[in-house]
Design a protein around this motif. Structure first.
Motif, mmCIF file in Angstrom:
data_model
loop_
_atom_site.group_PDB
_atom_site.id
_atom_site.type_symbol
_atom_site.label_atom_id
_atom_site.label_comp_id
_atom_site.label_asym_id
_atom_site.label_seq_id
_atom_site.Cartn_x
_atom_site.Cartn_y
_atom_site.Cartn_z
ATOM 1 N N GLY A 180 0.821 -1.140 -0.135
ATOM 2 C CA GLY A 180 -0.015 0.192 0.076
ATOM 3 C C GLY A 180 0.857 1.330 -0.116
ATOM 4 O O GLY A 180 0.270 2.645 0.152
ATOM 5 N N LEU A 181 2.025 1.247 -0.174
ATOM 6 C CA LEU A 181 3.109 2.317 -0.219
ATOM 7 C C LEU A 181 3.113 2.635 -1.783
ATOM 8 O O LEU A 181 3.207 1.761 -2.714
ATOM 9 N N ASP A 182 3.599 3.891 -1.820
ATOM 10 C CA ASP A 182 3.681 4.548 -3.357
ATOM 11 C C ASP A 182 5.267 4.005 -3.653
ATOM 12 O O ASP A 182 6.355 4.084 -2.926
ATOM 13 N N ALA A 183 5.426 3.679 -4.945
ATOM 14 C CA ALA A 183 6.939 3.146 -5.416
ATOM 15 C C ALA A 183 7.549 4.363 -5.316
ATOM 16 O O ALA A 183 8.967 3.972 -5.668
ATOM 17 N N SER A 184 7.187 5.611 -5.533
ATOM 18 C CA SER A 184 8.060 6.587 -5.423
ATOM 19 C C SER A 184 8.884 7.256 -4.105
ATOM 20 O O SER A 184 9.537 8.246 -4.215
ATOM 21 N N ILE A 185 8.679 6.408 -3.402
ATOM 22 C CA ILE A 185 9.060 6.800 -2.085
ATOM 23 C C ILE A 185 10.758 6.557 -2.035
ATOM 24 O O ILE A 185 11.480 6.872 -1.240
ATOM 25 N N TYR A 186 11.022 5.476 -2.943
ATOM 26 C CA TYR A 186 12.380 5.133 -3.123
ATOM 27 C C TYR A 186 13.121 6.017 -3.893
ATOM 28 O O TYR A 186 12.776 6.388 -5.200
ATOM 29 N N ASP A 187 14.311 6.760 -3.602
ATOM 30 C CA ASP A 187 15.057 7.472 -4.461
ATOM 31 C C ASP A 187 16.171 6.485 -5.194
ATOM 32 O O ASP A 187 17.291 6.286 -4.549
ATOM 33 N N LEU A 188 15.879 5.939 -6.121
ATOM 34 C CA LEU A 188 17.000 5.091 -6.848
ATOM 35 C C LEU A 188 17.851 5.807 -7.829
ATOM 36 O O LEU A 188 18.655 5.038 -8.718
ATOM 37 N N SER A 189 18.114 7.049 -7.547
ATOM 38 C CA SER A 189 19.033 7.664 -8.563
ATOM 39 C C SER A 189 20.516 7.429 -8.186
ATOM 40 O O SER A 189 21.253 7.503 -9.216
ATOM 41 N N LYS A 190 20.814 6.915 -6.958
ATOM 42 C CA LYS A 190 22.425 6.804 -6.999
ATOM 43 C C LYS A 190 22.627 5.467 -7.617
ATOM 44 O O LYS A 190 22.107 4.528 -7.626
#
Length: 163
Positions: free
Chosen positions: A73-83
């Motif tokens: 139920g969490l949004d996938a954009s909570i992770y900062d995968l840019s590194k």
């Protein structure tokens, strides 16, 4: 006057449950049998430390992480995968930060979006919350719809709707 708050908060217990589900699934998967996989959640700094044997397995692990997070139920954009991942000896490591709270520049983007929409509402930045007030609840609902359609790249929740 009717008002509501725009926030970007992550429930730590739900996030911890998602991480534990990912760990359990990875230990049961055939393609990860006997390989070094480590996922650690730092709750104070809100970071995930991931270690795997190869770059391909890192991609598979991130896919499982995003899908299990969405099922919780969490949004996938909570992770900062840019590194970018980096190699340390025989393992690939990746540090993933969890976005929690609205940063000042993101709050300014939200306020600008609300003002550009032409609705008769006021938006005020309060630390990591954007409070929106207006005379009509319909205008507030239009603001929520505009924020959802804008796709700002951060997970937003709309709380404390008062009339």
């Amino acid at each position: 006057m009717p008002s509501f708050d725009i926030v970007s908060k992550v429930d730590l217990q739900t996030l911890d449950n998602a991480i534990n589900t990912v760990k359990k699934e990875i230990t049961n998967r055939y393609d990860f049998k006997g390989s070094h996989v480590e996922i650690a959640l730092n709750k104070k700094e809100l970071t995930l430390n991931i270690e795997v044997e190869s770059d391909m397995k890192l991609g598979q692990l991130l896919d499982v992480l995003v899908s299990r997070t969405m099922r919780q139920g969490l949004d996938a954009s909570i992770y900062d995968l840019s590194k970018e991942p980096y190699q340390s000896g025989k393992v690939f490591k990746k540090d993933v930060t969890v976005r929690n709270g609205i940063k000042q520049d993101d709050a300014k983007k939200i306020v600008k979006l609300i003002k550009d929409s032409g609705l008769k509402v006021q938006a005020a930045i309060m630390d990591d919350i954007v409070r929106v007030t207006g005379k009509k609840i319909d205008d507030l609902q239009d603001v929520i719809q505009a924020c959802r359609e804008a796709n700002l790249g951060i997970p937003l929740q709309y709380i404390n709707m008062k009339s």
